[in-house]
Design a protein around this motif. Structure first.
Motif, PDB file in Angstrom:
ATOM      1  N   TRP A 198      40.724  19.711 -18.332  1.00  0.00           N
ATOM      2  CA  TRP A 198      39.769  19.182 -17.368  1.00  0.00           C
ATOM      3  C   TRP A 198      38.358  19.702 -17.650  1.00  0.00           C
ATOM      4  CZ3 TRP A 198      41.066  16.317 -12.746  1.00  0.00           C
ATOM      5  CH2 TRP A 198      42.419  15.959 -12.688  1.00  0.00           C
ATOM      6  N   THR A 230      55.608  16.139 -17.510  1.00  0.00           N
ATOM      7  CA  THR A 230      54.259  16.701 -17.392  1.00  0.00           C
ATOM      8  C   THR A 230      54.364  18.106 -16.825  1.00  0.00           C
ATOM      9  OG1 THR A 230      53.327  14.511 -16.922  1.00  0.00           O
ATOM     10  CG2 THR A 230      51.942  16.418 -16.442  1.00  0.00           C
ATOM     11  N   ALA A 242      35.743  16.949 -20.065  1.00  0.00           N
ATOM     12  CA  ALA A 242      37.189  16.934 -20.261  1.00  0.00           C
ATOM     13  C   ALA A 242      37.511  16.417 -21.663  1.00  0.00           C
ATOM     14  CB  ALA A 242      37.851  16.047 -19.206  1.00  0.00           C
ATOM     15  N   ARG A 243      38.640  16.848 -22.184  1.00  0.00           N
ATOM     16  CA  ARG A 243      39.043  16.378 -23.507  1.00  0.00           C
ATOM     17  C   ARG A 243      40.550  16.488 -23.665  1.00  0.00           C
ATOM     18  NH1 ARG A 243      36.926  21.349 -23.698  1.00  0.00           N
ATOM     19  NH2 ARG A 243      37.737  22.954 -25.098  1.00  0.00           N
ATOM     20  N   LYS A 244      41.067  15.888 -24.740  1.00  0.00           N
ATOM     21  CA  LYS A 244      42.496  15.908 -25.015  1.00  0.00           C
ATOM     22  C   LYS A 244      42.743  16.465 -26.416  1.00  0.00           C
ATOM     23  CE  LYS A 244      43.475  11.868 -22.089  1.00  0.00           C
ATOM     24  NZ  LYS A 244      44.018  10.488 -22.071  1.00  0.00           N
ATOM     25  N   THR A 279      45.082  22.764 -16.819  1.00  0.00           N
ATOM     26  CA  THR A 279      45.374  21.903 -17.958  1.00  0.00           C
ATOM     27  C   THR A 279      46.747  21.268 -17.787  1.00  0.00           C
ATOM     28  OG1 THR A 279      44.019  23.191 -19.506  1.00  0.00           O
ATOM     29  CG2 THR A 279      45.771  21.853 -20.454  1.00  0.00           C
ATOM     30  N   GLN A 280      46.830  19.980 -18.080  1.00  0.00           N
ATOM     31  CA  GLN A 280      48.108  19.276 -18.030  1.00  0.00           C
ATOM     32  C   GLN A 280      48.652  19.077 -19.438  1.00  0.00           C
ATOM     33  OE1 GLN A 280      46.080  16.230 -15.649  1.00  0.00           O
ATOM     34  NE2 GLN A 280      47.983  16.005 -14.500  1.00  0.00           N
ATOM     35  N   ARG A 316      45.682  17.820 -21.732  1.00  0.00           N
ATOM     36  CA  ARG A 316      44.486  17.267 -21.092  1.00  0.00           C
ATOM     37  C   ARG A 316      43.751  18.410 -20.426  1.00  0.00           C
ATOM     38  NH1 ARG A 316      41.590  15.705 -16.849  1.00  0.00           N
ATOM     39  NH2 ARG A 316      40.673  13.619 -16.799  1.00  0.00           N
ATOM     40  N   THR A 369      50.476  16.175 -25.506  1.00  0.00           N
ATOM     41  CA  THR A 369      49.021  16.079 -25.400  1.00  0.00           C
ATOM     42  C   THR A 369      48.527  16.965 -24.273  1.00  0.00           C
ATOM     43  OG1 THR A 369      49.011  13.787 -26.199  1.00  0.00           O
ATOM     44  CG2 THR A 369      47.049  14.542 -25.018  1.00  0.00           C
TER      45      THR A 369
END
Length: 208
Positions: free
Chosen positions: A200, A136, A19-21, A127-128, A198, A196
């Motif tokens: 997964w 959100t 996961a990354r942002k 993805t959020q 996020r 941003t």
């Protein structure tokens, strides 16, 4: 070791991408209150669980269409297409391939234009998007281009072949038309605020 349900298939986990942002910025916000999908720029969007308040695509549910051939057309289903999100750089590439100078986000009913997130249109489902103001959104998936949106673009270039331009959008905007999302946490989204993404964990399911 083998999978009990598939005794002849060796057990092997696929590659897992962590996961990354990724940080970006909201450059334009738009809503569609004219009884059709084209949208106009505003300064802020009031967002509820049903989507953007009074927007053309707002609603907890929607009617199925050509994108859902597994249902009879007009079947009431969950509205996972509450908000349309695009990137200016991807629209510019699509416009170039169509032989026109631009595609305005409002022509194709966009609600948000986001900058700073590469390859926005292929952000994976789930993805959020966390907005600085507290909203959100959860991405359902990419927004496949259609000739209806293409026809709306073509209206702005009356000296060109309208049919060819409308159909050209379908191929030129493939994986460039942005994503659709639904509201996970309501609030207000304003032009200029940070966002941003996020992403997964990702993997390719190895099943047949």
């Amino acid at each position: 070791m083998t999978l009990p349900m598939f005794p002849d298939v060796p057990y092997s986990m696929p590659e897992i991408v962590p996961a990354r942002k990724i940080k970006g910025n909201v450059s334009v916000v738009l809503d569609a209150r004219g009884g059709d999908f084209p949208s106009d720029a505003v300064t802020r969007l009031e967002v509820g669980f049903e989507g953007i308040v009074q927007d053309y695509h707002a609603g907890h549910t929607r009617k199925s269409g050509g994108r859902e051939p597994w249902y009879p057309r007009g079947t009431e289903i969950r509205n996972e297409r509450q908000i349309s999100i695009v990137a200016a750089d991807e629209l510019a590439m699509a416009a170039k391939d169509m032989g026109i100078d631009r595609i305005e986000p409002g022509w194709i009913g966009a609600n948000l234009v986001i900058e700073g997130i590469p390859l926005l249109s292929i952000l994976p489902p789930r993805t959020q998007l966390f907005f600085e103001g507290g909203v959100t959104l959860r991405i359902d998936g990419d927004n496949g281009p259609c000739k209806i949106a293409g026809a709306q673009i073509a209206k702005n270039f009356p000296d060109m072949d309208q049919t060819a331009l409308a159909l050209g959008f379908v191929s030129a905007a493939k994986r460039r038309r942005g994503v659709v999302a639904w509201v996970e946490k309501p609030g207000v989204i304003s032009a200029g605020e940070a966002v941003t993404a996020r992403i997964w964990e990702q993997w390719i399911y190895p099943g047949a």
